[in-house]
Scaffold this motif. Structure first.
Motif, PDB file in Angstrom:
ATOM      1  N   LEU B 127       0.832  -1.212   0.000  1.00 52.97           N
ATOM      2  CA  LEU B 127       0.000   0.000   0.000  1.00 52.97           C
ATOM      3  C   LEU B 127       0.860   1.253   0.000  1.00 52.97           C
ATOM      4  CD1 LEU B 127      -2.676  -0.817   2.751  1.00 52.97           C
ATOM      5  CD2 LEU B 127      -2.849  -1.163   0.277  1.00 52.97           C
ATOM      6  N   LEU B 128       2.041   1.130   0.624  1.00 53.10           N
ATOM      7  CA  LEU B 128       2.921   2.284   0.809  1.00 53.10           C
ATOM      8  C   LEU B 128       3.879   2.469  -0.365  1.00 53.10           C
ATOM      9  CD1 LEU B 128       3.585   1.520   4.565  1.00 53.10           C
ATOM     10  CD2 LEU B 128       2.469   3.591   3.721  1.00 53.10           C
ATOM     11  N   LEU B 166      21.227  -9.833  -0.569  1.00 50.89           N
ATOM     12  CA  LEU B 166      20.694  -9.779   0.788  1.00 50.89           C
ATOM     13  C   LEU B 166      19.716  -8.611   0.871  1.00 50.89           C
ATOM     14  CD1 LEU B 166      21.118 -10.739   3.805  1.00 50.89           C
ATOM     15  CD2 LEU B 166      22.878  -8.973   3.963  1.00 50.89           C
ATOM     16  N   LEU B 167      18.508  -8.857   1.421  1.00 49.66           N
ATOM     17  CA  LEU B 167      17.545  -7.765   1.587  1.00 49.66           C
ATOM     18  C   LEU B 167      17.929  -6.978   2.838  1.00 49.66           C
ATOM     19  CD1 LEU B 167      13.677  -7.995   1.134  1.00 49.66           C
ATOM     20  CD2 LEU B 167      14.771  -6.372   2.666  1.00 49.66           C
ATOM     21  N   VAL B 168      18.404  -5.782   2.630  1.00 47.97           N
ATOM     22  CA  VAL B 168      18.994  -5.005   3.721  1.00 47.97           C
ATOM     23  C   VAL B 168      17.950  -4.143   4.440  1.00 47.97           C
ATOM     24  CG1 VAL B 168      20.660  -3.195   4.244  1.00 47.97           C
ATOM     25  CG2 VAL B 168      21.216  -4.950   2.578  1.00 47.97           C
ATOM     26  N   ALA B 169      17.072  -3.526   3.662  1.00 50.97           N
ATOM     27  CA  ALA B 169      16.114  -2.603   4.276  1.00 50.97           C
ATOM     28  C   ALA B 169      14.914  -2.398   3.367  1.00 50.97           C
ATOM     29  CB  ALA B 169      16.784  -1.256   4.553  1.00 50.97           C
ATOM     30  N   VAL B 170      13.873  -1.828   3.955  1.00 48.09           N
ATOM     31  CA  VAL B 170      12.677  -1.461   3.211  1.00 48.09           C
ATOM     32  C   VAL B 170      12.523   0.045   3.358  1.00 48.09           C
ATOM     33  CG1 VAL B 170      10.176  -1.776   3.043  1.00 48.09           C
ATOM     34  CG2 VAL B 170      11.630  -3.688   3.744  1.00 48.09           C
ATOM     35  N   GLU B 171      12.211   0.706   2.268  1.00 50.03           N
ATOM     36  CA  GLU B 171      12.021   2.155   2.333  1.00 50.03           C
ATOM     37  C   GLU B 171      10.698   2.549   1.691  1.00 50.03           C
ATOM     38  OE1 GLU B 171      16.416   4.161   2.620  1.00 50.03           O
ATOM     39  OE2 GLU B 171      15.084   4.741   0.981  1.00 50.03           O
ATOM     40  N   PHE B 172      10.103   3.604   2.224  1.00 52.73           N
ATOM     41  CA  PHE B 172       8.893   4.134   1.579  1.00 52.73           C
ATOM     42  C   PHE B 172       8.748   5.599   1.957  1.00 52.73           C
ATOM     43  CE2 PHE B 172       7.818   1.826   5.443  1.00 52.73           C
ATOM     44  CZ  PHE B 172       7.124   2.766   6.184  1.00 52.73           C
ATOM     45  N   ARG B 173       8.032   6.312   1.087  1.00 44.49           N
ATOM     46  CA  ARG B 173       7.825   7.736   1.307  1.00 44.49           C
ATOM     47  C   ARG B 173       6.742   7.933   2.371  1.00 44.49           C
ATOM     48  NH1 ARG B 173       9.605  11.105  -2.358  1.00 44.49           N
ATOM     49  NH2 ARG B 173       9.546   9.558  -4.023  1.00 44.49           N
TER      50      ARG B 173
END
Lengths: 782, 286
Positions: B127-128, B166-173
């Motif tokens: 959703l984000l 490697l999945l390091v982080a998730v980002e969203f506005r």
């Protein structure tokens, strides 16, 4: 205190005699003696045990449902370093065992269901054992299979057991009165069909055994069994040894609930691996193996025809029960013995008949499970009672009260309802829940718009509460001894599987001998020590073992008081045992400290140890050939009310409250009885709403806790318990067996409440959200 | 079978280890352990435990962007004050996630990389318009690529994650002003439940019109699904009963659920309709 005139007494240093008031622990809340160790993780369960030189066993289960074994190649498994023994059905003699002698530990020639054991290994580690299993190659030729009991009974169906070419297993027939005439005379006759599912016990401790043969050929088996004495008899033929050469040790177990009331193939396999390797062997199921290979509750299809007159009088009840026997016979298909009692004897029905039949199929097989057939019978009868009430325009309470028996009545099968409390249970349940007003209100709102619908429902049942005489003896032995320090040890045949008999027996000994809880030890985990007992089943342990312990404690008490009387000028009748002292009963003044008296008795010229043994046999009867006889020394009723909320959009059913009213005779351990009833209600909640072992073409589709839905804490409803204390005359303790009714009655109360909420009846539990949504939204496509 | 075990303490170290190939990454282990125990997955020869990579933990914001480290546990998301205030839909999803014990161990990266069509954390992040940051070792240094989460999943248990990544982080506005989102999940139990269907819906409601509509649905397709067709039919429309009815119809056409032991396709479609109706009512109510 000093003003009391003393006849005799033990002077304290200050010259003042101690006074002890009468305190009973019966009816109080007593913590299970093993609770602190279990709560702190100290308990060594059987699954935790390691013996020196122990090997790890593992079974190769087939992946076929019906097939001829063409060949088994074990050469690679045998060659794997660390493997000690590999066994197949060809390596052992024919060892038939089981209720119908239709099972063998390792299958030779043919497999008949997904559980079948085709090979087993014993290796130095679990990992090597698993690798060895993976190296075994089996070649099969698939055979036509049959999974439904109806199809299995048809001409030309695949034959599952060669000794039973018609696929018929156990059959039951009972009839009383003229059913045909009663049907013809009835104002209203209703016919219904019900289907009840496979559910399984979900013991936290998966199946486990440790077998250890000594050099003389005697077997010690560490077992989870809940019936250790008959277990020896049942296990022996599966290993090919004498029952007398088996010693059963019962370490703490993570639940049983009926699942350990028979011998299952993994146990003799474990013993055969020990015999072949000369080492102790431990065999443990993985959780997936536990789901697939443990017994289930008996699934069944019921056809029930019921008659009632316009005034609400029941006229007749006729029941056909068709059971899926599976490929082998454990206790599942014997559950009609208990189930029939409910169909024929719950409420006053003048004409009744019951026909039960189990058909062999290539499906998994059922064992015993808390409630023993009565879970199924009560779901059916309690649903039908509500439908009949509605048909004659009566409310569920008035209709039940009209047909409920009075004390002293005898059911068609001969169950003597001497102190019947059925009406009292129904009345209390209705009154405590404001049943009638809610029932009417919710029924009125049922057809109104609204997403959430509320409902209330009642169900009742009867169950054996004084043991169940299915063996020639339903008794239990007890040995009680006191040491020089007034510490008591009770050696009993009764097993502890978590149900709480340890606390109950401790209380009984405490109460009769006036000693503290810490001074009582219960020994009940070794058949070499304990006297005989039938086992933990049929809600019988407090009733039978409790009264055996009471007899032993009373005998020890008499011996002590007689000895005290000899030393003083007080008669035994005028004395009591309180808080470690022999006291005068009228004023509580200490005569002598108990430990001191015991030493005096022990070290006297004519030495005397307090060491008694007693046997209690309940006053019950074996059924005759026509299934008539007072099978249990007493019977108990319960009336449970469920309140629910149904989400008419998603089909989710939320049980908001269960009110349980049950005839318990007399409360012994209030904490224990609450735990038993709450636990039972949870079992029934799962049966009603979420639990089903899904089996398709003989294979288990959901062998894990992700997809087999046991209720968890958040959906456990508020529970209100009411104990009706009838002070049962058949029990010197006054108590009745209580453990199974809570697992039996709630499910149909929930189904009746759902009907009250949405006007839809469910003939096949569980009432999953999807099933309820389909019923509401009229979906027919799968 | 596992032959080597490593515990790197930085993304760079982990990326170098993973570059050597044939590695299984373990963090919370709440999916990996049951899968390997059940034989559904086998360990590679090298087990790399990434739990001690501190730079992969925690929730932070800067320049209107949120960043959640891959090793952040579901409990940390559930207890995050900033998320509760700014992105409550993430906290709602965390609250529906398994049980407290599993939430304490399970990591965000693990839940995404497991790529279950029913993965609870996938829905609010879709959703984000979240992006995942994938690290690998290229030419002697850490290389990062960002992939929109909507493009990350390729099938049940499958993602675009390549060997060595490697999945390091998730980002969203940070979402636009007026953004309202809801998360719903079904199953017979409130706890420890794998979704029969889960649904998230986000939108901004202004002057009775819906904009910025995002719909994400779990367990109705091979991957967590962004219902883009339904999103566009709702975009800019007035939120009324007509619109809700067409949303129900549209979304039920857009999903492609299967029959399995947990539910039938019929029931999953039915629930999808129930949930979109509820979600739109929720937006209307805000």
């Amino acid at each position: 205190m000093s003003s009391i005139e003393l006849k005799t007494g033990e002077k304290k240093s200050g010259g003042i005699n101690k006074v002890f008031s009468k305190k009973t622990v019966i009816g109080t809340r007593v913590t299970k003696p093993d609770a602190p160790d279990k709560a702190t993780g100290k308990t060594i369960y059987i699954n935790d045990m390691v013996l020196p030189r122990m090997l790890y066993g593992k079974i190769l289960h087939t992946d076929r449902v019906h097939a001829r074994i063409i060949s088994i190649d074990t050469s690679a498994a045998k060659a794997l370093p660390g493997v000690h023994v590999v066994l197949t059905g060809e390596d052992i003699p024919l060892l038939k065992f089981g209720t119908m002698r239709d099972n063998v530990p390792l299958k030779a020639g043919k497999v008949r269901c997904i559980r079948d054991e085709v090979a087993a290994v014993a290796a130095e580690t679990e990992q090597i054992a698993a690798e060895a299993i993976a190296l075994i190659k089996v070649e099969y030729e698939d055979l036509p299979a049959v999974f439904s009991p109806t199809e299995a009974l048809q001409e030309g169906a695949p034959v599952v057991q060669e000794d039973h070419p018609d696929n018929r297993s156990l059959a039951y027939k009972f009839s009383h009165g003229d059913v045909a005439a009663a049907e013809a005379d009835s104002d209203i006759v209703l016919e219904h069909e019900f289907v009840v599912p496979y559910v399984t016990h979900c013991c936290m401790g998966p199946g486990c055994a440790i077998a250890d043969f000594d050099s003389a050929g005697k077997l010690t088996i560490y077992s989870q069994t809940q019936y250790p004495y008959n277990y020896k008899m049942d296990l022996a033929p599966a290993i090919g040894i004498h029952p007398g050469d088996i010693r059963v040790i019962q370490p703490p177990v993570g639940g049983a609930f009926g699942s350990k009331l028979d011998v299952y193939p993994f146990e003799p396999i474990c013993a055969l691996l020990s015999k072949a390797s000369g080492r102790p062997v431990k065999l443990t199921f993985s959780r997936e193996e536990e789901f697939i290979n443990s017994p289930t509750r008996q699934p069944a299809e019921f056809k029930i025809k019921s008659g009632v007159n316009k005034d609400g009088t029941l006229t007749f009840r006729s029941v056909d029960c068709l059971m899926n026997n599976g490929a082998y016979t454990s206790w599942g298909p014997t559950t009609p013995i208990i189930q029939m009692r409910t169909f024929t004897g719950h409420f006053r029905v003048p004409a009744v008949e019951y026909n039960g039949l189990a058909a062999y199929t290539n499906s998994v097989y059922a064992g015993s499970f808390r409630g023993y057939g009565n879970v199924q019978a009560t779901y059916v009868t309690a649903s039908v009672m509500d439908m009949l009430a509605e048909e004659v325009g009566m409310d569920p309470i008035a209709f039940r009260l009209k047909n409920a028996q009075d004390p002293g009545e005898v059911t068609p099968q001969g169950s003597k309802l001497d102190d019947c409390k059925l009406k009292e249970c129904i009345e209390i349940a209705a009154q405590k829940t404001d049943f009638l007003s809610k029932h009417e209100t919710y029924a009125g709102l049922c057809k109104q718009p609204g997403r959430i619908k509320r409902g209330i429902g009642i169900a009742t049942s009867i169950h054996n509460a004084g043991g169940a005489k299915i063996h020639k003896s339903d008794g239990c032995g007890s040995i009680l001894k006191l040491d020089d320090y007034a510490r008591a040890t009770l050696i009993t045949g009764a097993s502890e599987i978590g149900q709480g008999i340890d606390a109950v027996l401790t209380q009984i000994v405490m109460d009769e001998l006036g000693i503290p809880k810490a001074d009582v030890t219960i020994v009940n985990n070794d058949t070499a020590l304990g006297p005989w007992d039938v086992g933990v089943h049929a809600s019988r342990t407090t009733f039978v073992a409790g009264n055996a312990a009471l007899q032993a404690a009373r005998a020890a008490r008499k011996q002590i008081l007689d000895a005290a009387s000899k030393q003083s000028n007080v008669s035994a009748e005028e004395m009591d045992l309180r808080q470690g002292h022999v006291v005068q009963a009228d004023n509580g003044v200490s005569i002598v400290k108990l430990d001191k008296l015991l030493r005096q008795m022990h070290f006297a010229d004519e030495p005397e140890l307090v060491m008694v043994s007693e046997y209690f046999e309940p006053d019950s009867e074996l059924e005759d050939r026509n299934h008539v006889g007072n099978l249990s020394a007493t019977w108990a009723h319960g009336a449970y009310v469920a309140e629910v909320e149904v989400d008419t959009e998603t089909g989710e059913v939320k049980v908001t409250k269960i009110t349980a009213v049950q005839d318990v005779g007399r409360v012994i351990n209030r904490l224990g009885i609450e735990g038993q009833m709450e636990g039972g209600i949870s079992v029934s909640l799962g049966y009603a709403l979420s639990e089903e072992l899904l089996i398709q073409d003989g294979k288990v589709l959901n062998p894990n806790f992700r997809d087999y839905k046991v209720p968890t804490a958040p959906e456990t409803p508020e529970i209100e318990l009411h104990f009706v204390e009838s002070d049962c005359k058949a029990s010197p303790l006054g108590s009745k067996g209580i453990a199974e009714l809570p697992a039996i009655i709630p499910a149909p109360a929930i189904a009746n409440a759902v009907y009250n909420a949405i006007g839809i009846r469910f003939f096949a539990p569980p009432l999953t959200p999807e099933k309820v949504a389909r019923a509401i939204h009229g979906a027919t496509t799968q | 079978m596992i032959e080597n075990y490593s515990v790197p303490s930085s993304v760079a170290e982990a990326a170098q280890l993973l570059q050597q190939g044939d590695a299984t990454i373990v963090a919370g282990g709440t999916d990996l352990t049951p899968q390997t125990e059940a034989g559904a997955r086998t360990f590679a020869s090298h087990l790399v435990n990434i739990q001690r990579i501190e730079e992969m933990r925690g929730i932070s914001t800067s320049d209107g962007r949120f960043r959640i480290g891959g090793l952040t546990t579901v409990t940390e998301i559930l207890e995050s004050k900033i998320l509760a205030e700014e992105i409550p839909v993430l906290v709602e999803a965390a609250d529906h996630f398994a049980s407290p014990q599993i939430r304490n161990a399970a990591t965000l990266a693990g839940n995404l990389c497991n790529a279950s069509p029913a993965g609870d954390m996938c829905i609010p992040l879709l959703l984000l318009d979240a992006e995942v940051e994938l690290a690998s070792w290229v030419d002697g240094s850490v290389a990062i690529r960002s992939v929109p989460l909507a493009e990350f999943f390729t099938g049940p248990g499958k993602t675009v994650l390549q060997a060595g990544e490697l999945l390091v982080a998730v980002e969203f506005r940070q979402p636009a002003k007026g953004f309202t989102a809801s998360f719903q999940k079904s199953g017979p139990r409130p706890a420890l439940e794998i979704s029969t269907v889960s649904m998230g819906l986000a939108a901004v409601l202004q002057d009775g019109l819906l904009t910025g509509v995002r719909i994400a649905i779990g367990a109705v397709a091979p991957t967590p699904l962004r219902a883009t067709a339904t999103e566009s039919t709702l975009e800019g429309r007035a939120l009324d009963e007509n619109m809700i009815s067409s949303a129900v119809q549209s979304v039920q056409q857009e999903v492609s659920p299967i029959d399995d032991v947990r539910a039938s396709a019929w029931y999953r479609k039915h629930l999808t309709g129930v949930y979109i109706r509820r979600a739109l009512s929720h937006v209307a109510g805000n």
